[in-house]
Enzyme design. Structure first.
Site, PDB file in Angstrom:
ATOM      1  N   ALA B 240      27.602  22.598  -1.592  1.00 48.85           N
ATOM      2  CA  ALA B 240      26.277  23.103  -1.222  1.00 48.85           C
ATOM      3  C   ALA B 240      26.191  23.408   0.275  1.00 48.85           C
ATOM      4  O   ALA B 240      27.130  23.135   1.036  1.00 48.85           O
ATOM      5  CB  ALA B 240      25.216  22.090  -1.623  1.00 48.85           C
ATOM      6  N   HIS B 241      25.046  23.926   0.676  1.00 52.43           N
ATOM      7  CA  HIS B 241      24.867  24.329   2.073  1.00 52.43           C
ATOM      8  C   HIS B 241      24.975  23.157   3.038  1.00 52.43           C
ATOM      9  O   HIS B 241      24.532  22.058   2.753  1.00 52.43           O
ATOM     10  CB  HIS B 241      23.557  25.085   2.309  1.00 52.43           C
ATOM     11  CG  HIS B 241      22.311  24.482   1.744  1.00 52.43           C
ATOM     12  ND1 HIS B 241      21.101  25.110   1.852  1.00 52.43           N
ATOM     13  CD2 HIS B 241      22.084  23.345   1.074  1.00 52.43           C
ATOM     14  CE1 HIS B 241      20.189  24.370   1.268  1.00 52.43           C
ATOM     15  NE2 HIS B 241      20.751  23.296   0.798  1.00 52.43           N
TER      16      HIS B 241
END
Lengths: 346, 346, 346
Positions: B240-241
């Site tokens: 994920a980010h």
């Protein structure tokens, strides 16, 4: 397409009750059955819909005994679920326009493509690659060098089949699935870094296999990763290098099989299951969703559950008690207190 | 390619026993070792095959003491597993035809592509994107604007690297992996709907990294999602980010790491593991497959298991008792009954 | 882009403390705040950074009471997290060059593409497919026959939307996601093999939906698989045939939903969750990561955990005891011994 109830009944070898001239133009689920549709009751829990559905025709089993009036024409059949398949086949209008090899495909001069094959736009076909008669390669597919595609294969857009891999006749592979990416093999260098172990094997997919979308089947380190005839893989499944999946085994979405594991024939494997590497799973095993199989399974035809997985029934019994653990802790504390007071009393 | 046992022995710095003139043309797993192959025994559990294999040459460790006659020529080496890598390298025939930039690629006029780079058919290369010397971009790859690809990088078919992302030298990315898709960030509007939070960061992948097929590495909200040097990611992994994966960490298939989590260096992470967001995992952590890591791990080099995960040994001990829970419930009931009767007796 | 603190403050409807002329050129996370950046404190646990950050401007809530001197210019706002979104929007420089339909796209003569639409290189657009005004189709996208794409839709590279599927206005779909692959339906033939059940339905995706990368949403057997307005799906998610995901439901990465299951509106679903088929999940349900939902959930707005999942709080209480199981087993053994000795004594 418009079909009368009588025509459908004949087509399905059923027994008609009601208006033989009722006309339908498409199948529908019982909850969505409108006038002009043919619907079906494949499970008793949907029987109540029989009395309210607007569907014009209803497939039911020979056993179905309506408790209220049914307005739809009934077609009674032996196996409703199987007939639904036949019904959908009748209404399946999907057609791929066979337009030969698209002018915007990139086909190596040594590729060997049978006459009645479709190769869509933006496909890349590598050197010495063969595609058998009747196969449909949708646009944007990649076939590396020395790939062999059998007859009547369907490859949907974005499928990537890397060099040396083989796909059997009548196999279907859905979009963005990757066959023949490198197995995950590294040897530690002692200083924390790793060296890549070349993966010089390939993948062999059998006949009549269906592989869903966004799956990954890695090539073997040496030899072959094997998906045997009749296997059905759902979506987003991971098959590591040197794995073998036995004939007619069915695997639900997001399951992962680690390297060199052999899954037997006719297994039924739920979604999000994990298998560790280097184990064997006996024929006919049933693995519940989200289980983690950490050991070889030797007994055939048994059901398993949990992570790590053990016998399904035992797992379910343990799971029931798991929910009562806080209560159980209290019971033990109470017992200890009682016993302590008892001992003191003594 | 044909090689004699003596040549292989010299190549691997081994010690030969048997016929130095035995000829082999490919490596094979011990279970599949045929005449003309070189095989190996990297683990004692395969030793029995030594007496029955048809392989012409066999790599074994210096410690191997045959208990029965062996017909294959033996090559004794220090580290069999490491030598298998060397052996596969020798037999690795994979060659990508370097044909420069394919005429069917779409390359923006401002892209900066080094001389000896391959760019395959149907690749799209955006504006201001740079590709370093020796890199191989297979067909059907997408590189957005302002992407930087280092030297000697390999991008397999269908890789998508969105704008502003950077890939280090000697990194390999397998088919259909996506680098730089938007992080999953939304802010609730109070009426049940959400507004998208723009993701204006990017992804930085280090040197000597290998990323498997169908992975997703999201761009940071701001700043960078970072995959450090030497990391090895298997297939179908979610990053994920704003995540950071430390140097030389190895992650098996289908694992997911939620936003802003930092994984340390030299970790070994099993398949289907989940990490919640905003935690830190210490260097050298070992996370068992299917675990769920819900808190930061501060101690280095420990093993963890379960969902939520706790110390591996403790988990395994609890797991043993979990299987006996129904029995335990009976024991407690029996104790209660006994104690009740005892109390009554009193 | 250069902006002064005062300009930002006006833009965000904030209250300024400090130097109104401080200039910033990009947003940064508080840990990475350098001179010339604007950063923010959206959660109290980051407050300590306020005293050490090099960021020139800091968004904080009206409640923030610094305990030490802060050098950054403060902008106080009502809802910091929401303002970060607004801030990122301001600095979001992403621009797709609208270049109409690329000459290297393959567009069927019957496709109906609005005027101000971008269709990138190597896209394939099938027959009778419609694309609404303002939509951006990145390179290498596949749209099958009879697909309907609404207005202002963004489809990233490698998206595959198979025949008959519909995508609503303002929806965003990230790279390599597949919409409309066949549902996983087979009927057993009695001899271990299976016959494919044709999947003649489609997929309907609503308005304002965002779908991450490498997802798979299968088409319905008949009727429609439905993703309702405002749904947000992360990456690598599996949505099986005939599933319905209700409005504004948010689902984290790697979750899978089996066939015909209906997820309500406004649910929040963690990563790696599994749902069995044919169940209903009430509006507002919160499902913890890695849970397995095996039964319908009828109560709205509750939290669930575990596999199989049950009430979140109960699960957590059981989980605490799970860790103590070995100790508990000893307690029971001790009780039994004590009671046995007591009984003997009697």
């Amino acid at each position: 397409m418009h079909v009368t109830a009588q025509e459908l009944c004949n087509y399905l070898n059923g027994k008609l009750e009601g208006n033989p001239n009722a006309v339908v133009n498409r199948p529908a689920k019982i909850e969505e059955g409108e006038y002009g549709t043919v619907s079906f009751i494949a499970h008793p829990k949907y029987e109540d819909y029989a009395y309210t559905t607007q569907a014009s025709v209803l497939l039911v089993s020979h056993d179905f005994k309506p408790e209220k009036p049914v307005t739809a024409t009934l077609i009674r059949v032996e196996n409703v679920y199987a007939c639904v398949g036949t019904l959908l086949q009748k209404f399946n209008g999907r057609k791929y326009r066979n337009e030969g090899v698209d002018s915007q495909a990139s086909v190596h001069s040594t590729a060997d493509i049978a006459d009645n094959v479709s190769v869509g736009a933006f496909c890349y076909i590598g050197s010495n690659t063969k595609i058998g008669s009747g196969s449909v390669i949708y646009p944007q597919v990649f076939l590396g060098d020395n790939v062999v595609i059998g007859e009547n294969v369907i490859l949907y857009p974005g499928v990537r089949i890397l060099h040396d891999c083989k796909i059997g006749d009548h196999t279907i592979i859905h979009s963005n699935t990757v066959i023949g990416s490198d197995g995950f093999g590294f040897s530690p260098n002692g200083d924390g870094t790793y060296s890549k172990i070349p993966q010089i094997g390939h993948v062999v997919v059998g006949k009549g296999v269906e592989i869903g979308a966004n799956n990954v089947i890695d090539r073997a380190t040496m030899g072959a990763t094997q998906i045997k005839d009749g296997v059905k893989l759902d979506n987003l499944i991971q098959v590591a290098h040197n794995v073998e999946v036995g004939q007619n085994t069915v695997i639900a979405a997001q399951t992962g099989i680690a390297g060199s594991t052999k899954i037997g024939n006719n297994c039924m494997i739920g979604g999000q299951v994990g298998f560790v590497g280097h184990i064997e799973v006996a024929d006919g095993s049933k693995i519940q969703a989200q289980s983690g199989v950490a050991r070889s399974i030797k007994e055939e035809g048994k059901a398993w559950h949990g992570s790590p997985a053990f016998a399904y029934n035992s797992f379910m019994r343990s799971q029931v008690v798991f929910r009562k653990l806080p209560e159980m802790a209290k019971q033990i504390a109470a017992l200890e207190a009682k016993l302590a007071s008892l001992t003191t009393k003594d």
